[in-house]
Scaffold this active site. Structure first.
Site, mmCIF file in Angstrom:
data_model
loop_
_atom_site.group_PDB
_atom_site.id
_atom_site.type_symbol
_atom_site.label_atom_id
_atom_site.label_comp_id
_atom_site.label_asym_id
_atom_site.label_seq_id
_atom_site.Cartn_x
_atom_site.Cartn_y
_atom_site.Cartn_z
ATOM 1 N N GLU A 9 0.866 -1.166 0.000
ATOM 2 C CA GLU A 9 0.000 0.000 0.000
ATOM 3 C C GLU A 9 0.908 1.222 0.000
ATOM 4 O OE1 GLU A 9 -3.890 -1.115 2.634
ATOM 5 O OE2 GLU A 9 -2.004 -0.775 3.685
ATOM 6 N N LYS A 24 5.624 2.805 2.350
ATOM 7 C CA LYS A 24 5.078 1.612 1.712
ATOM 8 C C LYS A 24 4.859 0.564 2.797
ATOM 9 C CE LYS A 24 8.165 0.595 -1.424
ATOM 10 N NZ LYS A 24 8.810 0.027 -2.632
ATOM 11 N N ASP A 123 14.731 -2.510 -12.409
ATOM 12 C CA ASP A 123 13.336 -2.137 -12.671
ATOM 13 C C ASP A 123 13.201 -0.645 -12.920
ATOM 14 O OD1 ASP A 123 10.744 -2.975 -13.155
ATOM 15 O OD2 ASP A 123 10.095 -2.710 -11.089
#
Length: 310
Positions: A9, A24, A123
């Site tokens: 979240e 987070k 990433d």
């Protein structure tokens, strides 16, 4: 292709001293992201650079796993470029500034991290580039990053994880080097210049759907550089646009040995007098959309709804 479920979240809040923070929280219904959570702490705790998001603290116990970061008021580059009005507010000067900052951050990870470490982010994508109040870029999300020592063995990957569109072609064979991030950086530059997503279809004059790398290569080959530029942008110096496109295409070449390293890239970006070689064809040229979907576990974007942190 398998998909990871949402494992975090996104939260924001204000500490007692008035400092605004972002956080987070690991989804407690799954332990799928615990390894990434701990990996992010292990890596980012060592790092300090103006173009990396700063970890302020963490909570790790049986009930809660939370990472606390500096707050980024302008959210992510993906958020800005996903809306025409927001994207139009990002001038060519500011986009060039963002490109330079991302390059500086990657150069630090690959060449200047503490204790002789080399860190491969794995990433790099628009949603992992956060923007502060002055649109300074901050690289975020080190959940699947890999680290190894300068004189150590380069990591080998048996189960590739990443975001389709940004992954270098050698990754399918498990090869992982800093040139992986260089490839992703080149994709990012093309997205920032054009305002287009790497995996959004572009229809050519024959009505055929192509992706951004093929589109950019066709424009480069035909010397129609302005066609790649986001229509909301105006560039005063044509040579500047051409150079940015050329650097991006050098980064997305198919053979990792042909790609520059990030130190070279930062030098090219800061000194227009340095000569550039002609890029070779990019990876995935003329490959249909959906390339590299079948061999990789895709990571979800973590642009979740904001929840107040008490």
């Amino acid at each position: 292709m398998s998909h990871l479920k949402q494992i975090y979240e996104s939260l924001q809040g204000i500490l007692q001293n008035g400092l605004q923070i972002a956080a987070k929280r690991l989804d407690q219904t799954t332990w799928q992201g615990l390894e990434e959570f701990l990996n992010e702490i292990r890596i980012i705790i060592r790092l300090q650079h103006a173009n990396l998001v700063r970890l302020l603290g963490c909570c790790v116990n049986r009930k809660e796993q939370i990472l606390v970061y500096e707050y980024m008021p302008n959210r992510s580059l993906d958020y800005v470029l996903s809306d025409r009005e927001r994207g139009a507010s990002l001038s060519w000067f500011m986009r060039r500034h963002i490109i330079n900052g991302i390059a500086q951050g990657l150069d630090y990870l690959h060449n200047h991290a503490p204790e002789g470490l080399i860190i491969i982010h794995r990433d790099m994508k628009l949603s992992n580039i956060l923007l502060d109040s002055e649109n300074n870029p901050k690289i975020s999300d080190f959940g699947i990053a890999r680290k190894f020592c300068l004189n150590g063995t380069e990591p080998y990957v048996t189960h590739p994880v990443g975001t389709p569109g940004y992954m270098a072609p050698e990754y399918i064979h498990g090869d992982l080097t800093p040139k992986y991030d260089v490839f992703s950086f080149g994709v990012l530059v093309l997205e920032i210049i054009s305002g287009r997503r790497v995996r959004s279809p572009i229809f050519n004059q024959h009505g055929r759907s192509i992706h951004l790398l093929t589109y950019a290569w066709n424009i480069w080959s035909n010397r129609r550089y302005n066609e790649l530029l986001d229509p909301y942008l105006r560039v005063e110096f044509q040579e500047e646009l051409t150079r940015q496109i050329q650097i991006a295409l050098l980064c997305v070449q198919k053979n990792p040995g042909d790609r520059p390293d990030m130190h070279e890239v930062t030098m090219w970006l800061s000194n227009n007098g340095l000569g550039l070689s002609e890029p070779q064809e990019p990876a995935y040229l003329n490959v249909p959309l959906g390339y590299n979907d079948d061999f990789v576990t895709a990571r979800p974007d973590l642009e979740a709804g904001i929840i107040e942190l008490q």
